[in-house]
Design an enzyme around this catalytic site. Sequence first.
Site, PDB file in Angstrom:
ATOM      1  N   PRO A  32     -11.891  -0.458  -6.112  1.00  0.00           N
ATOM      2  CA  PRO A  32     -11.995   1.046  -6.651  1.00  0.00           C
ATOM      3  C   PRO A  32     -11.037   0.985  -7.988  1.00  0.00           C
ATOM      4  O   PRO A  32     -10.032   0.383  -7.981  1.00  0.00           O
ATOM      5  CB  PRO A  32     -10.908   2.005  -5.566  1.00  0.00           C
ATOM      6  CG  PRO A  32     -10.332   0.704  -4.725  1.00  0.00           C
ATOM      7  CD  PRO A  32     -11.330  -0.409  -5.004  1.00  0.00           C
ATOM      8  N   TYR A  91       0.751  -1.265   0.077  1.00  0.00           N
ATOM      9  CA  TYR A  91       0.116   0.134  -0.162  1.00  0.00           C
ATOM     10  C   TYR A  91       0.950   1.310   0.031  1.00  0.00           C
ATOM     11  O   TYR A  91       1.227   1.726   1.053  1.00  0.00           O
ATOM     12  CB  TYR A  91      -0.945   0.114   1.272  1.00  0.00           C
ATOM     13  CG  TYR A  91      -2.099  -1.128   1.335  1.00  0.00           C
ATOM     14  CD1 TYR A  91      -2.318  -1.886   0.168  1.00  0.00           C
ATOM     15  CD2 TYR A  91      -2.706  -1.120   2.190  1.00  0.00           C
ATOM     16  CE1 TYR A  91      -3.465  -2.471   0.265  1.00  0.00           C
ATOM     17  CE2 TYR A  91      -3.864  -2.177   2.462  1.00  0.00           C
ATOM     18  CZ  TYR A  91      -4.234  -2.810   1.183  1.00  0.00           C
ATOM     19  OH  TYR A  91      -5.232  -3.667   1.359  1.00  0.00           O
ATOM     20  N   GLY A 106     -18.690  -1.717  -2.783  1.00  0.00           N
ATOM     21  CA  GLY A 106     -19.327  -3.087  -3.757  1.00  0.00           C
ATOM     22  C   GLY A 106     -18.787  -3.215  -4.925  1.00  0.00           C
ATOM     23  O   GLY A 106     -19.218  -4.262  -5.257  1.00  0.00           O
ATOM     24  N   PHE A 166     -14.038  -3.507   0.212  1.00  0.00           N
ATOM     25  CA  PHE A 166     -14.880  -2.898  -0.548  1.00  0.00           C
ATOM     26  C   PHE A 166     -16.251  -2.986  -0.376  1.00  0.00           C
ATOM     27  O   PHE A 166     -17.087  -3.111  -1.053  1.00  0.00           O
ATOM     28  CB  PHE A 166     -14.509  -3.454  -1.971  1.00  0.00           C
ATOM     29  CG  PHE A 166     -13.056  -3.288  -2.423  1.00  0.00           C
ATOM     30  CD1 PHE A 166     -12.429  -2.237  -1.863  1.00  0.00           C
ATOM     31  CD2 PHE A 166     -12.607  -3.958  -3.163  1.00  0.00           C
ATOM     32  CE1 PHE A 166     -10.899  -1.816  -2.726  1.00  0.00           C
ATOM     33  CE2 PHE A 166     -11.313  -4.109  -3.684  1.00  0.00           C
ATOM     34  CZ  PHE A 166     -10.623  -2.930  -3.247  1.00  0.00           C
TER      35      PHE A 166
END
Length: 308
Positions: free
Chosen positions: A218, A60, A215, A211
Amino acid sequence: MTTAASTWQLGDRTVQRVGLGAMRLMGMPWDPPRPREDAIAVLRRAVELGVNHIDTAAFYFTATRSANELISTALQPYGDDLVITTKVGPARSRDGGFEPMARPEDLRGQVEENLRQLGRDHLDVVNLRWGTAHEQDRGSVAEHLGALAELRDAGLIRHLGVSNVLPEQLTEALTVAPVVCVQNQYGLTNRSADALLALCREHGIAFVPFFAVAGAAPTPPGSTRTGQTTEETTEQAPAGEAELTAVAEAHGVTPAQVRLAWTLHRGPHVLAIPGTGSVAHLEQNVAAGDLRLTPDEVALLDGVAPAS
């Protein structure tokens, strides 16, 4: 603030069911970088609100920010009750591109990288993240998980988890080593992991959806993937918008909070790790843990057709 219903036992550690995902702390790679002080403020405010489960990874990072470095800077010395979960398997090159999945013998180096970045002598939970990008790969996870189990026996890891796996891979993993959590994509409009969620319930394993608010994963601007987060919108209305709006208005909250509350209603073993770089959105996410939906509201949301 803390109640028994709001916590879960993650291995030998008790965590709040609403945690924090670190992926968005820096901003997404295609967006302007967030101010570093904003990310620090989010992390410190999270701890003030009682959040004690933070999910991160050495991969990340953006050109100017690293989630692990931000966590280390903001939160050291770490509180005794803070559980930092990380993941290994994927790796990214300096230009940000994903490299091939790590081999079992590579995992020690990835674990040690997380230890250095976080400034710790052990990792609370390490998830084996399986597959490439957002796709799920079949195949045996035994050799990789076995390598992590050796690092656990050596004292570098306290507990093991798996991520982005199929039910049969979790079943296999349990023959190799105890598993305390499973991280998979899941939410109101993406229920492909329903069988996995049920399997986790059967074994008393935490199911940790990612998510859950969006949903969908990204993606950069211009993508055809649909979905909506508290910080992004698309031109196409997401599935369940009418139902989410109705429930949100009834409680005086946001649709994103309703998505989180619905996810937590899937079972007491379900933990949430919504990510954000905004203190305001963090506070909304934490508040969603106290949102109690009525049986009729749960039934209404259960009836939402998953997005295609």
